[in-house]
Design a protein around this motif. Structure first.
Motif, short mmCIF file in Angstrom:
data_model
loop_
_atom_site.label_atom_id
_atom_site.label_comp_id
_atom_site.label_asym_id
_atom_site.label_seq_id
_atom_site.Cartn_x
_atom_site.Cartn_y
_atom_site.Cartn_z
N ASN A 151 48.96 37.07 20.84
CA ASN A 151 48.74 36.92 19.33
C ASN A 151 48.98 38.29 18.64
N GLN A 152 48.92 38.03 17.19
CA GLN A 152 49.14 39.29 16.29
C GLN A 152 47.61 39.58 15.85
N VAL A 153 46.53 39.10 16.37
CA VAL A 153 45.23 39.23 15.95
C VAL A 153 44.57 40.48 16.59
N GLY A 154 44.05 41.40 15.66
CA GLY A 154 43.10 42.23 16.21
C GLY A 154 43.35 43.07 17.53
N PRO A 155 42.37 43.10 18.33
CA PRO A 155 42.55 43.98 19.54
C PRO A 155 43.09 43.43 20.75
N ARG A 156 43.54 42.18 20.75
CA ARG A 156 44.33 41.50 21.90
C ARG A 156 45.81 41.06 21.54
N LEU A 157 46.60 42.15 22.07
CA LEU A 157 48.01 41.49 22.13
C LEU A 157 48.40 40.50 23.18
N LEU A 158 47.80 40.74 24.26
CA LEU A 158 48.20 39.99 25.57
C LEU A 158 47.19 39.83 26.20
N THR A 159 46.82 38.60 26.75
CA THR A 159 45.73 38.37 27.46
C THR A 159 45.91 37.39 28.55
N LEU A 160 45.55 37.91 30.05
CA LEU A 160 45.98 37.26 31.12
C LEU A 160 44.42 36.64 31.79
N ASN A 161 44.36 35.59 32.08
CA ASN A 161 43.30 35.18 32.70
C ASN A 161 43.49 34.48 33.99
N VAL A 162 42.84 34.93 35.08
CA VAL A 162 43.01 34.28 36.43
C VAL A 162 41.44 33.72 36.94
N TYR A 163 41.37 32.53 37.14
CA TYR A 163 39.73 31.79 37.11
C TYR A 163 39.39 32.05 38.75
N PRO A 164 38.07 31.93 38.79
CA PRO A 164 37.38 31.88 40.15
C PRO A 164 37.82 30.78 40.75
N GLY A 165 38.41 31.05 42.26
CA GLY A 165 38.52 29.98 43.31
C GLY A 165 40.16 29.87 43.35
N VAL A 166 40.97 30.66 42.40
CA VAL A 166 42.28 30.90 42.36
C VAL A 166 42.87 31.85 43.66
N VAL A 167 42.60 32.97 43.24
CA VAL A 167 42.88 34.14 44.36
C VAL A 167 41.78 34.32 45.27
N ASP A 168 40.67 34.35 44.67
CA ASP A 168 39.45 34.42 45.42
C ASP A 168 38.40 33.39 45.44
N PRO A 169 37.74 32.94 46.30
CA PRO A 169 36.73 31.92 46.26
C PRO A 169 35.89 32.12 45.19
N GLY A 170 35.44 33.35 44.91
CA GLY A 170 34.19 33.41 44.13
C GLY A 170 34.53 34.38 42.86
N PHE A 171 35.69 35.26 42.79
CA PHE A 171 35.90 36.14 41.91
C PHE A 171 37.04 35.69 40.89
N GLY A 172 36.92 35.86 39.75
CA GLY A 172 38.27 35.46 38.76
C GLY A 172 38.52 37.01 37.91
N GLY A 173 39.49 37.23 37.37
CA GLY A 173 39.88 38.41 36.73
C GLY A 173 40.48 38.23 35.39
N TRP A 174 40.56 39.30 34.65
CA TRP A 174 41.33 39.21 33.32
C TRP A 174 41.86 40.45 32.86
#
Length: 378
Positions: free
Chosen positions: A327-350
């Protein structure tokens, strides 16, 4: 990154895709016994289902407008309109009179009359500034109702007593935080806050506790609330990567391979949802987000400025596995989220890329009740 994740989950012909699909199927099967038949928005699947918790509701719903450029994201030192909220609650009739009386209250807050003006103007965005009914219905009522129901379903699956009461109280607490946070300039009560709290926020919590209502939105409109992994970033204690996205995947007549994707939160996206193999969905949205919230200090009337944005979501069974947002708003130009249980059973990352080239990144965990931690670089 997101393309790699899509390829991993959507191509069962590859060895990694088969193994991952089999893993998710086994997790889903083992979780079915713990999830009640009347659980419509929480299935205990890998992805955003593992992230949901009380902090998720408070940070994503309560501070949803922190995504706007003119809102203070350092929430522990920010100004709050606590007197405004207190006066709106204790003196609702006076608050309605403060902002034009019952006529304006019904026309501006309750009925979608402004939409007629917008349509007649040829969909001029300038005429859409005061369509306060839109966030009232889609944000406070539907989004808040699904948020409360989803949390109650998760708590119930975990064996927590009085799950509905706890979830409803948590959602209403987030609604109070939202009103105080988004109106720091106001002291007197307003009809807008009266409508938000008493009609739409409370109404959503109560109405979505009714099974046929929840079933209709979940199974007919394929609605859900997809949270971002809200985190407190250090140094400074800045709230970042938070968002509470109400989404619909509306079936299209005579089309089985795709649905109409609609996302609404502090903005709106529209696009297609492509139904892939093994229950995976890829949703792409294009639209605009709120860049600034403007409040008239005398009347309390709210208007917003908007800028373009786009989003991509990969989910399975309604639980988001990964998302990419520009987006063109504020402090976030590009945001990536990968949620818990996808790469690791407990952890997610962004990961967030800021317009100035700086980075923010963080982690969440399925046992953290919806709270993540992040760090600023640059």
């Amino acid at each position: 990154m997101l393309a790699l994740i899509v390829a991993l989950f959507a191509r069962p012909g590859t060895t990694s895709g088969q193994e991952t699909g089999a893993l998710l199927d086994s997790v889903r099967a083992s979780n079915t016994a713990r999830v009640a038949s009347d659980s419509y928005f929480f299935k205990d699947l890998p992805g955003s289902d593992q992230y949901v918790g009380p902090f998720d509701v408070l940070l994503n719903k309560g501070f949803n407008l922190s995504q706007a450029e003119n809102r203070d994201r350092f929430i522990f030192s920010a100004s709050y309109g606590t007197s405004h909220v207190r006066n709106s609650i204790l003196h609702p009739l006076q608050s309605i009179d403060n902002t034009g009386g019952w006529g304006n209250f019904i026309e501006d807050q309750i009925l979608p009359i402004q939409a007629i003006t917008w349509i007649r103007s040829g969909f001029d965005w300038g005429a859409a500034d005061n369509m306060t009914w839109y966030p009232n219905y889609f944000g406070h009522f539907v989004e808040g109702g699904i948020t409360s129901r989803r949390l109650a379903e998760k708590l119930r699956a975990q064996g927590v007593p009085y799950a509905s009461a706890i979830a409803g109280s948590t959602t209403m607490a987030a609604a109070l935080v939202n009103e105080a946070y988004t109106h720091p300039e106001l002291v007197e009560g307003t009809g807008g806050t009266v409508a938000d709290l008493f009609v739409f926020d409370l109404g959503g919590v109560l109405i979505f506790s009714i099974d046929p209502v929840a079933r209709f939105f979940a199974q007919t409109l394929h609605a859900s609330v997809w949270p971002s992994q809200a985190s407190i970033a250090f140094p400074g204690g800045e709230l970042t990567n938070n968002a509470n996205n109400l989404i619909f995947k509306i079936p299209l007549p005579f089309v089985d391979a795709a649905s109409l994707f609609v996302r609404t939160a502090v903005g709106s996206h529209v696009g297609p949802t492509f139904h892939l193999r093994d229950g995976y969905d890829l949703s792409i949205g294009l639209g605009a987000d709120t860049s600034r919230q403007n409040i008239d200090p005398v009347t309390g009337e709210e208007t917003v400025d908007i800028r373009m944005s786009t989003s991509v979501y990969l989910d399975r069974g309604g639980s988001v596995l990964a998302s990419l947002y520009w987006n063109q708003v504020g402090p976030r130009l590009l945001t990536l989220n990968v949620y818990p249980g996808v790469v690791d059973p407990g952890f997610g990352g962004w990961l967030i890329v800021r317009p100035d080239g700086g980075l923010q990144f963080g982690l969440s965990h399925r046992l953290a009740l919806g709270l993540g931690l992040g760090a600023n670089i640059g």
